[in-house]
Design an enzyme around this catalytic site. Sequence first.
Site, mmCIF file in Angstrom:
data_model
loop_
_atom_site.group_PDB
_atom_site.id
_atom_site.type_symbol
_atom_site.label_atom_id
_atom_site.label_comp_id
_atom_site.label_asym_id
_atom_site.label_seq_id
_atom_site.Cartn_x
_atom_site.Cartn_y
_atom_site.Cartn_z
ATOM 1 N N PRO A 42 0.853 -1.193 0.000
ATOM 2 C CA PRO A 42 0.000 0.000 0.000
ATOM 3 C C PRO A 42 0.888 1.243 0.000
ATOM 4 C CG PRO A 42 0.005 -1.045 2.173
ATOM 5 C CD PRO A 42 0.745 -1.965 1.251
ATOM 6 N N LEU A 43 0.632 2.171 -0.912
ATOM 7 C CA LEU A 43 1.511 3.316 -1.130
ATOM 8 C C LEU A 43 0.692 4.599 -1.119
ATOM 9 C CD1 LEU A 43 3.375 1.651 -4.102
ATOM 10 C CD2 LEU A 43 4.399 2.076 -1.858
ATOM 11 N N THR A 44 1.117 5.570 -0.321
ATOM 12 C CA THR A 44 0.383 6.823 -0.223
ATOM 13 C C THR A 44 0.483 7.611 -1.516
ATOM 14 O OG1 THR A 44 0.888 6.896 2.139
ATOM 15 C CG2 THR A 44 0.144 8.932 1.128
ATOM 16 N N CYS A 61 3.835 3.065 9.461
ATOM 17 C CA CYS A 61 4.022 4.407 8.914
ATOM 18 C C CYS A 61 4.950 5.224 9.814
ATOM 19 C CB CYS A 61 2.682 5.124 8.764
ATOM 20 S SG CYS A 61 2.844 6.758 8.009
ATOM 21 N N LYS A 100 0.837 -4.752 9.150
ATOM 22 C CA LYS A 100 2.104 -4.348 8.536
ATOM 23 C C LYS A 100 2.943 -3.638 9.592
ATOM 24 C CE LYS A 100 3.953 -1.909 4.477
ATOM 25 N NZ LYS A 100 4.672 -0.734 5.003
ATOM 26 N N HIS A 123 8.566 -4.747 7.421
ATOM 27 C CA HIS A 123 9.543 -3.939 6.682
ATOM 28 C C HIS A 123 10.830 -3.915 7.497
ATOM 29 C CE1 HIS A 123 10.792 -0.754 3.873
ATOM 30 N NE2 HIS A 123 11.418 -0.248 4.902
ATOM 31 N N GLY A 164 7.424 -2.205 -2.627
ATOM 32 C CA GLY A 164 6.954 -0.834 -2.626
ATOM 33 C C GLY A 164 7.728 0.039 -3.594
#
Length: 670
Positions: A311-313, A398, A438, A469, A534
């Site tokens: 998922p990428l902003t 995040c 995540k 991550h 990502g």
Amino acid sequence: MSTDSTLPAGTAPVKPEFLLSSALRPVVDDDAAEGSTSHAGGISRPIHDQADTRSSGPSRKKMSREQKKAQRGANKGRRFGKVRDELELCWRVAKGSVCELGSECRFTHDVEAYIAAKPRDIRLPSLSNLTNSPPFVELGQASEGTADGDQTCLDPNTTCVCFEEAGDCRLGLKCRFLGAHASRDETGAITLVVDEQRKARLGLTSTEMNYVSQETLKLLRTRKFPRPITDAYMKELEAANNDHKDDDAEPAAPDIAQTEETSFGSPDDDSEKTIMTRTGDLSTQIDTPDVPARFVEKNRLHWAGKTYLAPLTTVGNLPFRRLCVSLGADITCGEMGLATSFLSASREEWSLVRRHPSETIFGVQLAGNKPSTMVATAEILGKEFAGSIDFVDINCGCPIDLVFRTGSGSALLDAPAKLGKIIVGMNRALGEIPVTVKLRTGVKDGRNTSHKLMPRIASEWKVGCMTLHGRTRQQRYTKLADWGYIKQCVDAVRAREADEGLSPIPIFGGGDCFSSEDYWNDVETTGVDGVMIGRGALIKPWIFTEVKERREWDISSRERLDLIGKYAEFGLSHFGTDTAGVNTTRRYLCEALSFQHRYLPIGLLERLPGRINDRSPAFRGRDELETLLASTDSRDWVRISEMFLGPAPESFIFTPKHKSNAYGGEEGQG
């Protein structure tokens, strides 16, 4: 002579014949690119509305108005106002209907005046129109009108993406590709065409899913949306807190593994209360209340061997996900959404739930700092989109300050009791839909914590999948991902599962994956079920093809331009084919190019594979198009967009999220 001996360490090994100089291109600020922006207008989203000065989090100190203003995100100058038609036509009239407002409508009903003021149709080039030398896109001359000298916008040789996909264009006369589905009849009036056969044949495979209803938004705005599961769960937590009001320790989440078998509805009996104890720094539970569903009734995620787009902003929007799916991505997840914004009926946030039918495994990612908001949002998602969402992901990774300071994102890594409550509550509220998490390795450098947290998440709180991550929150992108630690965490989870006789859940790693070799080496050496990709996908979306085919793809410049054209088509299909939709597509296409220009063609390298963190020297491509696609000047990105979307309006300005990319000033102007 090898470039390795003439350039600094960490420099990409470009063959000497392609080097322009030994000067290195600008360092890209991926931390700035990871910042949060508005989905519609590009303005940095203030996330301070999530903050609760009483909540447990990294910062409990109330910020002043000036501090809040200063914290509203990087790139405050990024303003992307909508570009509209000079004369705006009523949308009802544009679709061939009658506007019931009549003269009171604030938009024009004069079709001929609108058509006369409207710019000419845009032509989307096909693959056969693309070349690797200027002008790169070769199109025939646009129609100059009829024999009567009609110089209006209609071009019968254009193609409308929406019409091709669905047999009908939802923008009608406002479409910038109008000639594809409109013509003048014998009286001179413009008539719209609907292909009923195509509409019936392709409607289900092209229509986007997960639209939130107006009724639901109204119920959310008025706080009348029923949330029985959330209400019952919060009562249980409140009762547990009251039982321990003299205890400084925060009670833990109920253990979903010990729950009774009941329906997915609201619990009928909440007489059984939780009794909690504290052991060291970790919370454990002795007894549990009734819950709506047992974990064994959750849909199992069989994800081993599947490719996963992170998922990428901003850049991880539906058109980009659709492009990656066409190139081999199996699992996709929407951009991070804020639980509080979902609950306040934000249209921007609810647009993140949108899914294209080609996304075979699709999830929604939530960020929040309280069980009350996270569980409530999960309950609404479960009710509204049961059967069309495959998982809901909790963002515990995040790193940006605006999220972290509210106690959301990676701040949850240091609040295991709160995280446990969120996971268990969301599991209840979502019914059969599994919860995934995540994570990052930890918050601070030298203080990795995920090897302790992940076994608890898997065995006590029961998630469907975990993604790790390989960096701490403090590291951002300053160091390489720690895949050795990822292996340690995988081993810890597998050992706990074996001890308790649990079926293993999929675990994905993440960080610095930029080639098929990277991917399969990470899988084979760490025991992960796959790698969430990502930045690698942003720079080279075709990485999923490389992974599937276990090869490095020396993609040509013409093939890359074709993929850019596909992205433009997907953007028009999603954002619309009118003037506003074309320029929203242009904005997001430029966002994508702000990453893709960093790709260094492997045919230019002395050794393979390329590395994501290598600094690139100034180089030229194998042809003029390859050189253009590598340009760091954002004005060139706008120029590339014009090949597919027509001339950019004079008012259109694009500022990269990571401004260090832009030569020739901070802004690219069409």
